[in-house]
Design a protein around this motif. Structure first.
Motif, PDB file in Angstrom:
ATOM      1  N   ARG A   1       0.830  -1.205   0.000  1.00  0.00           N
ATOM      2  CA  ARG A   1       0.000   0.000   0.000  1.00  0.00           C
ATOM      3  C   ARG A   1       0.863   1.253   0.000  1.00  0.00           C
ATOM      4  O   ARG A   1       0.610   2.205  -0.765  1.00  0.00           O
ATOM      5  CB  ARG A   1      -0.913  -0.013   1.230  1.00  0.00           C
ATOM      6  CG  ARG A   1      -2.077   1.007   1.207  1.00  0.00           C
ATOM      7  CD  ARG A   1      -1.728   2.379   1.745  1.00  0.00           C
ATOM      8  NE  ARG A   1      -1.223   2.414   3.099  1.00  0.00           N
ATOM      9  CZ  ARG A   1      -1.963   2.474   4.208  1.00  0.00           C
ATOM     10  NH1 ARG A   1      -3.279   2.472   4.118  1.00  0.00           N
ATOM     11  NH2 ARG A   1      -1.378   2.551   5.402  1.00  0.00           N
ATOM     12  N   GLU A   2       1.885   1.253   0.845  1.00  0.00           N
ATOM     13  CA  GLU A   2       2.748   2.424   0.947  1.00  0.00           C
ATOM     14  C   GLU A   2       3.524   2.670  -0.350  1.00  0.00           C
ATOM     15  O   GLU A   2       3.683   3.817  -0.782  1.00  0.00           O
ATOM     16  CB  GLU A   2       3.721   2.262   2.119  1.00  0.00           C
ATOM     17  CG  GLU A   2       3.039   2.211   3.476  1.00  0.00           C
ATOM     18  CD  GLU A   2       2.306   3.494   3.789  1.00  0.00           C
ATOM     19  OE1 GLU A   2       2.959   4.493   4.120  1.00  0.00           O
ATOM     20  OE2 GLU A   2       1.045   3.502   3.680  1.00  0.00           O
ATOM     21  N   MET A   3       4.008   1.605  -0.970  1.00  0.00           N
ATOM     22  CA  MET A   3       4.748   1.744  -2.222  1.00  0.00           C
ATOM     23  C   MET A   3       3.852   2.253  -3.345  1.00  0.00           C
ATOM     24  O   MET A   3       4.238   3.122  -4.123  1.00  0.00           O
ATOM     25  CB  MET A   3       5.374   0.396  -2.599  1.00  0.00           C
ATOM     26  CG  MET A   3       6.443  -0.095  -1.635  1.00  0.00           C
ATOM     27  SD  MET A   3       7.003  -1.765  -2.025  1.00  0.00           S
ATOM     28  CE  MET A   3       7.814  -1.495  -3.601  1.00  0.00           C
ATOM     29  N   ILE A   4       2.630   1.721  -3.412  1.00  0.00           N
ATOM     30  CA  ILE A   4       1.685   2.149  -4.449  1.00  0.00           C
ATOM     31  C   ILE A   4       1.307   3.615  -4.239  1.00  0.00           C
ATOM     32  O   ILE A   4       1.239   4.400  -5.198  1.00  0.00           O
ATOM     33  CB  ILE A   4       0.423   1.267  -4.415  1.00  0.00           C
ATOM     34  CG1 ILE A   4       0.746  -0.166  -4.879  1.00  0.00           C
ATOM     35  CG2 ILE A   4      -0.683   1.872  -5.263  1.00  0.00           C
ATOM     36  CD1 ILE A   4       0.987  -0.320  -6.348  1.00  0.00           C
ATOM     37  N   ALA A   5       1.051   4.003  -3.004  1.00  0.00           N
ATOM     38  CA  ALA A   5       0.674   5.392  -2.716  1.00  0.00           C
ATOM     39  C   ALA A   5       1.768   6.353  -3.151  1.00  0.00           C
ATOM     40  O   ALA A   5       1.493   7.399  -3.759  1.00  0.00           O
ATOM     41  CB  ALA A   5       0.378   5.547  -1.230  1.00  0.00           C
ATOM     42  N   GLU A   6       3.006   6.001  -2.867  1.00  0.00           N
ATOM     43  CA  GLU A   6       4.124   6.856  -3.266  1.00  0.00           C
ATOM     44  C   GLU A   6       4.226   6.952  -4.784  1.00  0.00           C
ATOM     45  O   GLU A   6       4.449   8.035  -5.342  1.00  0.00           O
ATOM     46  CB  GLU A   6       5.424   6.309  -2.687  1.00  0.00           C
ATOM     47  CG  GLU A   6       6.642   7.171  -3.011  1.00  0.00           C
ATOM     48  CD  GLU A   6       7.922   6.638  -2.406  1.00  0.00           C
ATOM     49  OE1 GLU A   6       8.961   7.329  -2.540  1.00  0.00           O
ATOM     50  OE2 GLU A   6       7.911   5.540  -1.817  1.00  0.00           O
ATOM     51  N   GLU A   7       4.040   5.837  -5.465  1.00  0.00           N
ATOM     52  CA  GLU A   7       4.117   5.832  -6.931  1.00  0.00           C
ATOM     53  C   GLU A   7       3.004   6.676  -7.545  1.00  0.00           C
ATOM     54  O   GLU A   7       3.235   7.448  -8.481  1.00  0.00           O
ATOM     55  CB  GLU A   7       4.046   4.395  -7.450  1.00  0.00           C
ATOM     56  CG  GLU A   7       4.164   4.257  -8.965  1.00  0.00           C
ATOM     57  CD  GLU A   7       5.537   4.643  -9.494  1.00  0.00           C
ATOM     58  OE1 GLU A   7       5.647   4.877 -10.715  1.00  0.00           O
ATOM     59  OE2 GLU A   7       6.505   4.700  -8.702  1.00  0.00           O
ATOM     60  N   LEU A   8       1.779   6.540  -7.024  1.00  0.00           N
ATOM     61  CA  LEU A   8       0.669   7.338  -7.538  1.00  0.00           C
ATOM     62  C   LEU A   8       0.933   8.833  -7.347  1.00  0.00           C
ATOM     63  O   LEU A   8       0.711   9.632  -8.265  1.00  0.00           O
ATOM     64  CB  LEU A   8      -0.627   6.930  -6.837  1.00  0.00           C
ATOM     65  CG  LEU A   8      -1.231   5.579  -7.245  1.00  0.00           C
ATOM     66  CD1 LEU A   8      -2.358   5.190  -6.300  1.00  0.00           C
ATOM     67  CD2 LEU A   8      -1.753   5.615  -8.677  1.00  0.00           C
ATOM     68  N   GLN A   9       1.404   9.202  -6.179  1.00  0.00           N
ATOM     69  CA  GLN A   9       1.695  10.611  -5.917  1.00  0.00           C
ATOM     70  C   GLN A   9       2.779  11.123  -6.870  1.00  0.00           C
ATOM     71  O   GLN A   9       2.688  12.245  -7.384  1.00  0.00           O
ATOM     72  CB  GLN A   9       2.149  10.792  -4.467  1.00  0.00           C
ATOM     73  CG  GLN A   9       1.072  10.468  -3.432  1.00  0.00           C
ATOM     74  CD  GLN A   9       0.051  11.577  -3.256  1.00  0.00           C
ATOM     75  OE1 GLN A   9       0.007  12.547  -4.000  1.00  0.00           O
ATOM     76  NE2 GLN A   9      -0.800  11.418  -2.255  1.00  0.00           N
ATOM     77  N   ASN A  10       3.800  10.306  -7.105  1.00  0.00           N
ATOM     78  CA  ASN A  10       4.881  10.690  -8.021  1.00  0.00           C
ATOM     79  C   ASN A  10       4.369  10.885  -9.450  1.00  0.00           C
ATOM     80  O   ASN A  10       4.939  11.664 -10.216  1.00  0.00           O
ATOM     81  CB  ASN A  10       5.989   9.638  -8.011  1.00  0.00           C
ATOM     82  CG  ASN A  10       6.771   9.630  -6.704  1.00  0.00           C
ATOM     83  OD1 ASN A  10       6.758  10.612  -5.963  1.00  0.00           O
ATOM     84  ND2 ASN A  10       7.443   8.534  -6.418  1.00  0.00           N
ATOM     85  N   GLN A  11       3.291  10.170  -9.784  1.00  0.00           N
ATOM     86  CA  GLN A  11       2.720  10.258 -11.132  1.00  0.00           C
ATOM     87  C   GLN A  11       1.617  11.317 -11.228  1.00  0.00           C
ATOM     88  O   GLN A  11       0.934  11.409 -12.246  1.00  0.00           O
ATOM     89  CB  GLN A  11       2.149   8.891 -11.534  1.00  0.00           C
ATOM     90  CG  GLN A  11       3.174   7.774 -11.632  1.00  0.00           C
ATOM     91  CD  GLN A  11       4.025   7.893 -12.880  1.00  0.00           C
ATOM     92  OE1 GLN A  11       3.639   8.563 -13.842  1.00  0.00           O
ATOM     93  NE2 GLN A  11       5.178   7.247 -12.873  1.00  0.00           N
TER      94      GLN A  11
END
Length: 374
Positions: free
Chosen positions: A294-304
């Protein structure tokens, strides 16, 4: 940037607010009464009392039911924090019950075991617009002679067996923050069929005044919890489009369901968490296979450029509530939902193209990194 939420404002809302600005009433005027009448119709109740927020609505209901020091109120630890804080406001104790496995709402089976001689109410939250299992909860409450309050702040327009939430217990509350289905900017309402609750909360919200007495005569200690005419005008215009707004949000949720199905590391929200219910989509929260993922996906979405947010953190693990002795492991289903849930962008005018963008980022990252984090 795809925002997490966005209010749906049209020229009609601007016209209604402008009309108030051109009138002689900016507070305590006719538009408040219009807004209350419309809200009572939505909730299927005789009365509605407009107030400054959903939080103040809950606080006033605690006072109206005579809840105070030494009393207990059963509620959920998986909610926005105000549903528990309102119990503390009056000196009472929140007694938490875990949520149903795999769902979001309070587990009715856990409620009966928590009832004591100190229990003065059950505060049910229709989390994310999914109606809770009210038939079971009301049956348990009736057997023990305990009133049920509905926190329907996230669930305007939701129904159980065709009956609107917010009108099933002794009283209900709705809220209209800008991320809600409809908004008044800031604002809330109390709905009830009980004339005593309606009259008392109306007085308490208006500095303890009686509605039919002199303006400077205060019959009891009260609060400045009033809603203003501008906010009510905005709400009236929004309510004119309520059914269309709810239908649009349901369509957005359906696009998400279609775009993200068949992802083994992702659990989608189930709109039929309780049988015979009609969901009012507030947010779109997915659950991942693990907290780390969840944490990794959230960071990736924010970066995108895709705004997202863990939703909800467990109330009992908030810093303030830990001071009461709560710790990890107290409510495992709540903690699991809090550790793995992520709110994706969700608003009325969201397009299918936006959803496809979010889904593409999610799928790409899940397929590349997900299995490694299992």
């Amino acid at each position: 940037m795809i925002p997490l939420s966005k209010p749906d404002i049209t020229e009609r809302e601007i016209e209604r607010v402008t009309a108030v600005l051109r009138s002689d009433h900016l507070s305590c005027g006719p538009v408040i009464r219009e807004f209350e009448t419309k809200l009572a119709t939505v909730a299927g109740t005789r009365y509605a009392v407009a107030v400054s927020s959903g939080t103040t609505a809950l606080h006033l209901l605690m006072l109206a039911l005579g809840i105070g020091p030494g009393d207990e109120v059963i509620t959920t630890p998986y909610s926005f924090i105000s549903s528990a804080n309102c119990i503390l406001y009056v000196g009472a104790k929140p007694v938490f019950c875990d949520i149903v496995p795999g769902g979001f709402n309070i587990d009715p089976q856990a409620i009966a075991a928590k009832i004591t001689s100190k229990t003065k109410a059950i505060l049910v939250v229709h989390v994310f617009g999914f109606p809770a299992a009210m038939d079971e909860i009301l049956k348990i409450a009736s057997e023990h002679g305990i009133p049920v309050i509905e926190d329907a702040c996230e669930a305007i327009g939701a129904r159980i067996d065709g009956k609107p939430v917010g009108g099933l217990g002794v009283a209900g509350t709705f809220a209209f923050y800008p991320n809600k289905q409809i908004t008044t900017g800031e604002g809330g309402v109390i709905t009830t069929n009980d004339p005593y609750i309606a009259e008392l909360t109306r007085s308490l919200a208006n500095q303890g005044r009686s509605h039919d007495r002199q303006w400077l005569l205060h019959e009891r200690m009260g609060y400045n919890y009033r809603l203003n005419e501008l906010s009510a005008a905005l709400g009236c215009a929004q309510l004119e489009r309520l059914e269309a707004i709810l239908a649009a949000r349901s369509r957005v949720a359906g696009w998400y369901q279609e775009a993200l199905r068949d992802e083994p590391l992702l659990t989608l929200p189930n709109p039929l968490e309780s049988p015979n219910t009609q969901t009012s989509w507030f947010v779109y929260v997915v659950r991942f296979h693990s907290h780390r993922l969840r944490e990794m996906i959230a960071e990736e979405l924010q970066n995108q450029g895709v705004e997202c947010r863990p939703y909800f953190p467990a109330i009992h693990l908030q810093p303030f509530y830990r001071s009461f002795g709560y710790a990890e492991g107290d409510f495992p289903e709540t903690e699991k939902a809090a550790d793995t849930g992520l709110a994706l962008p969700f608003f009325t005018r969201m397009t299918q193209s936006m959803i496809n963008t979010v889904a593409a980022i999610l799928k790409k990252f899940l397929h590349a990194k997900g299995p490694q984090q299992d």
